[in-house]
Design an enzyme around this catalytic site. Structure first.
Site, PDB file in Angstrom:
ATOM      1  N   LYS A   1       0.797  -1.229   0.000  1.00 18.54           N
ATOM      2  CA  LYS A   1       0.000   0.000   0.000  1.00 18.54           C
ATOM      3  C   LYS A   1       0.835   1.287   0.000  1.00 18.54           C
ATOM      4  O   LYS A   1       0.408   2.304  -0.534  1.00 18.54           O
ATOM      5  CB  LYS A   1      -0.931   0.020   1.222  1.00 18.54           C
ATOM      6  CG  LYS A   1      -2.135  -0.876   1.084  1.00 18.54           C
ATOM      7  CD  LYS A   1      -2.945  -0.807   2.359  1.00 18.54           C
ATOM      8  CE  LYS A   1      -4.402  -1.045   2.067  1.00 18.54           C
ATOM      9  NZ  LYS A   1      -5.258  -0.856   3.242  1.00 18.54           N
TER      10      LYS A   1
ATOM     11  N   ASP B   1     -10.142   3.669   2.120  1.00 24.50           N
ATOM     12  CA  ASP B   1     -10.314   3.065   3.453  1.00 24.50           C
ATOM     13  C   ASP B   1     -11.013   4.013   4.436  1.00 24.50           C
ATOM     14  O   ASP B   1     -11.953   3.628   5.130  1.00 24.50           O
ATOM     15  CB  ASP B   1      -8.962   2.652   4.038  1.00 24.50           C
ATOM     16  CG  ASP B   1      -8.393   1.419   3.358  1.00 24.50           C
ATOM     17  OD1 ASP B   1      -9.175   0.577   2.874  1.00 24.50           O
ATOM     18  OD2 ASP B   1      -7.151   1.294   3.308  1.00 24.50           O
TER      19      ASP B   1
END
Ligand code: ATR
Length: 276
Positions: free
Chosen positions: A66, A102
């Site tokens: 990520k 997210d």
């Protein structure tokens, strides 16, 4: 032609994303497939070049890529830069743009169940890792009144709080022990750590002894669907939320960025719950 969506991570064998995204395609009658690719860290650069060469329609990114993936993209949007991580790659006419769903996915799951707007909340965020950074970013962008970050390693909480000093929200760091002592002052408690996750289901990240009766307790964990922290909160009569909604909404937002179409979130959630 069938559209290809992808997930890259290492390992990704256990991921529920393929079945969750398949539920979207089935619901919309879309000729698409979502494949999880195991990409070793040393192969990340080539994998991103491969996505581009194959004109993959969209890609999710998970642990451990990520953060490192940002080096290989054409652009990283402002929110993903602030979060310091990308979980969604949008292919815009061959340009790969990094985004992060997210935090906003989390807030989409939380706001419908909160009794008041997030701006009226004094929030305790437990943990200071990547998940906490996404949550704190979203809380700041949505003007939560006060955000306290409590972490086992206090220095990490202090660094994280420092990243958000430009926002209107009052953001500060605290030790877990201090947060336990001041717990009555929070309306919302969010666990972003892995404490309580299967198989370590008998652990909680902090004691709820001084929790206010009106506080809402939220855990990003969805396996088990009710962590010991949520069980203890519920037993005290507090309202709770698990991490399934965040998982569904982060995926739904990725799909929206890729296709500009609205997915059926209920069908996605049903697919995830059915599997769990
Ligand atoms: P993620 O991206 O899921 O947030 P991370 O960046 O590795 O993962 O962060 C993990 C967080 O969980 C950290 O806040 C970590 O605390 P430390 O900074 O002190 O390491 C917290 N955490 C993990 N295991 C923990 C444990 N057993 N007890 C308390 N905190 C824990």
């Amino acid at each position: 032609m069938k559209q290809l969506f992808a997930l890259i991570g290492y390992p990704v064998g256990h991921s529920l994303s393929p079945l969750m995204h398949q539920a979207i395609y089935d619901d919309l009658g879309l000729d698409a497939t979502y494949h999880a690719f195991n990409v070793e860290p040393t192969a990340l650069k080539e994998a991103i070049a491969g996505l581009k060469a194959l004109n993959v329609a969209g890609c999710n990114v998970t642990i451990p890529h990520k953060v490192s993936v940002m080096d290989y993209l054409d652009e990283v949007d402002e929110e993903a830069q602030e979060i310091g991580a990308v979980n969604t790659i949008v292919n815009k006419n061959g340009r790969l743009i990094g985004r992060n769903t997210d935090g906003s996915g989390y807030l989409q799951s939380l706001t419908p169940v909160l009794p008041a707007g997030i701006e009226d909340h004094r929030v305790l965020v437990i943990g200071a890792g990547g998940a906490a950074r996404a949550v704190v970013s979203t809380l700041c962008r949505n003007r939560a009144m006060r955000i306290v970050i409590a972490n086992r390693t206090l220095a990490k909480a202090e660094v994280l709080a420092g990243l958000f000093s430009r926002y209107e929200s009052d953001v500060l760091a605290m030790s877990i022990e201090q947060a336990e002592k001041e717990l009555a002052a929070f309306d919302l408690v969010i666990n972003t750590t892995s404490v309580g996750m299967s198989p370590n289901v008998r652990q909680t990240p902090l004691s709820l002894d001084l929790l206010s009766a009106r506080a809402f307790v939220s855990d990003l964990i969805y396996n088990p669907d009710e962590t010991l922290l949520l069980k203890e909160a519920k037993a005290r009569g507090n309202r709770t939320l698990n991490g399934i909604g965040m998982f569904v909404n982060q995926g739904a937002l990725s799909f929206e960025y890729w296709t500009e179409q609205k997915p059926n979130r209920a069908a996605m959630e049903e697919a995830v719950r059915h599997f769990l």
